[in-house]
Design a protein around this motif. Structure first.
Motif, short mmCIF file in Angstrom:
data_model
loop_
_atom_site.label_atom_id
_atom_site.label_comp_id
_atom_site.label_asym_id
_atom_site.label_seq_id
_atom_site.Cartn_x
_atom_site.Cartn_y
_atom_site.Cartn_z
N ALA A 1 -3.82 -2.30 -17.93
CA ALA A 1 -3.90 -2.17 -16.47
C ALA A 1 -3.56 -0.75 -16.02
O ALA A 1 -4.25 -0.18 -15.17
CB ALA A 1 -2.96 -3.17 -15.81
N VAL A 2 -2.51 -0.18 -16.60
CA VAL A 2 -2.12 1.19 -16.24
C VAL A 2 -3.20 2.19 -16.64
O VAL A 2 -3.54 3.10 -15.89
CB VAL A 2 -0.77 1.55 -16.90
N ILE A 3 -3.76 2.00 -17.84
CA ILE A 3 -4.83 2.90 -18.31
C ILE A 3 -6.04 2.82 -17.38
O ILE A 3 -6.61 3.84 -16.98
CB ILE A 3 -5.22 2.56 -19.76
N GLY A 4 -6.44 1.59 -17.03
CA GLY A 4 -7.60 1.43 -16.15
C GLY A 4 -7.36 2.02 -14.78
O GLY A 4 -8.24 2.69 -14.22
N ALA A 5 -6.17 1.80 -14.21
CA ALA A 5 -5.86 2.32 -12.89
C ALA A 5 -5.81 3.85 -12.90
O ALA A 5 -6.37 4.51 -12.01
CB ALA A 5 -4.53 1.75 -12.39
N ALA A 6 -5.15 4.41 -13.90
CA ALA A 6 -5.03 5.87 -13.98
C ALA A 6 -6.41 6.52 -14.13
O ALA A 6 -6.67 7.57 -13.53
CB ALA A 6 -4.13 6.26 -15.15
N LEU B 1 0.81 -1.22 0.00
CA LEU B 1 0.00 0.00 0.00
C LEU B 1 0.85 1.27 0.00
O LEU B 1 0.33 2.36 -0.21
CB LEU B 1 -0.93 0.00 1.22
N GLU B 2 2.15 1.12 0.25
CA GLU B 2 3.04 2.26 0.21
C GLU B 2 3.29 2.74 -1.22
O GLU B 2 3.76 3.85 -1.44
CB GLU B 2 4.38 1.90 0.87
N TYR B 3 2.99 1.87 -2.20
CA TYR B 3 3.23 2.21 -3.60
C TYR B 3 1.98 2.80 -4.23
O TYR B 3 0.85 2.46 -3.84
CB TYR B 3 3.65 0.96 -4.38
N PRO B 4 2.13 3.68 -5.22
CA PRO B 4 0.96 4.25 -5.90
C PRO B 4 0.14 3.15 -6.58
O PRO B 4 0.72 2.18 -7.11
CB PRO B 4 1.59 5.20 -6.94
N PRO B 5 -1.18 3.27 -6.60
CA PRO B 5 -2.03 2.25 -7.22
C PRO B 5 -1.69 1.99 -8.69
O PRO B 5 -1.76 0.85 -9.15
CB PRO B 5 -3.44 2.83 -7.06
N VAL B 6 -1.32 3.05 -9.41
CA VAL B 6 -0.99 2.86 -10.83
C VAL B 6 0.25 1.99 -10.98
O VAL B 6 0.33 1.14 -11.87
CB VAL B 6 -0.79 4.22 -11.53
N LEU B 7 1.23 2.17 -10.09
CA LEU B 7 2.45 1.36 -10.14
C LEU B 7 2.13 -0.10 -9.78
O LEU B 7 2.65 -1.03 -10.41
CB LEU B 7 3.49 1.92 -9.17
N GLY C 1 -6.50 0.48 -9.14
CA GLY C 1 -6.78 1.90 -9.11
C GLY C 1 -7.83 2.25 -8.09
O GLY C 1 -7.80 3.33 -7.48
N GLY C 2 -8.76 1.33 -7.85
CA GLY C 2 -9.82 1.56 -6.88
C GLY C 2 -9.33 1.69 -5.46
O GLY C 2 -10.05 2.20 -4.59
N LEU C 3 -8.10 1.25 -5.19
CA LEU C 3 -7.55 1.37 -3.82
C LEU C 3 -7.43 2.83 -3.41
O LEU C 3 -7.49 3.16 -2.23
CB LEU C 3 -6.17 0.70 -3.76
N ALA C 4 -7.25 3.70 -4.42
CA ALA C 4 -7.10 5.13 -4.11
C ALA C 4 -8.40 5.75 -3.61
O ALA C 4 -8.38 6.82 -3.00
CB ALA C 4 -6.62 5.88 -5.35
N SER C 5 -9.52 5.07 -3.85
CA SER C 5 -10.81 5.63 -3.43
C SER C 5 -11.03 5.54 -1.93
O SER C 5 -11.84 6.28 -1.37
CB SER C 5 -11.95 4.88 -4.14
N GLY C 6 -10.31 4.62 -1.29
CA GLY C 6 -10.49 4.44 0.15
C GLY C 6 -11.76 3.69 0.51
O GLY C 6 -12.09 3.55 1.69
N PHE D 1 -18.90 2.46 -12.14
CA PHE D 1 -19.16 2.26 -13.56
C PHE D 1 -17.99 1.53 -14.22
O PHE D 1 -18.19 0.61 -15.02
CB PHE D 1 -19.38 3.61 -14.25
N ALA D 2 -16.75 1.92 -13.87
CA ALA D 2 -15.57 1.30 -14.47
C ALA D 2 -15.46 -0.17 -14.10
O ALA D 2 -15.09 -1.01 -14.94
CB ALA D 2 -14.31 2.06 -14.03
#
Length: 267
Positions: free
Chosen positions: A202-207, A5-11, A141-146, A218-219
């Motif tokens: 994966a990167v496109i979807g996460a970003a 979780l220390e890493y950005p979701p996109v990474l 990417g959804g991890l960023a939503s909390g 929706f995504a």
């Protein structure tokens, strides 16, 4: 696993996409050892992949989408239904427009073109795997939503499930190409290419969901619809070629069960 979780979701999505690509390449590498694949084994492998994708579409994508959409101005079922149908429609549109030909056939689909069959095969494989990479990316990417509905364990289980079903998929692409007298090297390259598009998707979807958080339900549903479209349009029909439909069905059951166990146990 919490250290991730220390890493950005996109990474994280990129790492997960690279993992699924690597497993696809492992499956495709079987072409260096086998020229033929028993039709029963091939159908079971494709059925297994279909079962994993069906289970992942619900447990890892649709269920969290419904939970997250509960607090939206529109009813949750409206948002999720529109996303699900939108994913299927997008894949249907690409299927109608993109020139491609599927392994084991000479039937060309999409816009007419004079491109070589090998190029059309690569396009078909790319089309087939975009939803898988997109699903993995949206999950991370959804991890960023909390949101409590989006967990690291759930995203990891989805990546593991997609990776597991990519191994037989890689072999199911490369070995039949070898049977058509294509060189081992070329068959391997085309087979592993079936996973190359997944890190990009994966990167496109996460970003997309990181920067536009409200679109996450929706995504998620969109990715699920795209995956189900691939299952219904490609995997299950291909798995039932010949007279070994029961084997394919058993593969679907085992694939679904394994993905369900992964998601429930880890997520």
């Amino acid at each position: 696993m919490d250290f991730l979780l220390e890493y950005p979701p996109v990474l994280l999505a990129l790492f997960a996409g690279l993992f699924t690509w690597f497993v696809t390449a492992l499956g495709a590498s079987l072409v260096f050892f086998f020229k033929e694949i028993n039709i029963k084994v091939l159908n079971a492998m494709l059925g297994f992949a279909a079962g994993v994708m069906i289970a992942a579409s619900f447990w890892s994508l649709l269920a969290p989408a419904i939970e997250m959409a509960e607090g939206s101005p529109l009813p949750a079922y409206v948002i999720v239904s529109l996303g699900f149908l939108g994913g299927g429609f997008f894949l249907w549109l690409v299927d109608r427009l993109l020139p491609h030909v599927h392994p084991g056939t000479n039937h060309r689909e999409g816009i007419k073109t004079s491109w070589q069959r090998s190029v059309l095969l690569v396009l078909a494989i790319t089309f087939h795997n975009i939803p898988e990479g997109l699903a993995v990316g949206v999950a991370f990417g959804g991890l960023a939503s909390g949101s409590p509905a989006m967990t690291l364990a759930g995203a990891v289980s989805l990546a593991l499930g997609i990776g597991l079903q990519n191994f037989p998929e890689g072999a199911a692409v490369s070995i039949p190409l070898r049977r058509e007298n294509m060189s081992r090297r070329k068959a391997f390259l085309i087979g592993q290419f079936s996973g190359m598009v997944e890190p990009v998707a994966a990167v496109i979807g996460a970003a997309a969901v990181v920067f536009i958080a409200p679109m996450l339900p929706f995504a998620l549903a969109f990715a699920a619809g795209a995956m189900i479209y691939v299952v219904a349009e490609e995997l299950i029909p291909e798995a039932r070629l010949g007279h070994e439909g029961d084997i394919a069905t058993i593969g679907v059951m085992f694939g679904f069960t394994l993905m369900m166990i992964l998601d429930v146990a880890l997520g």
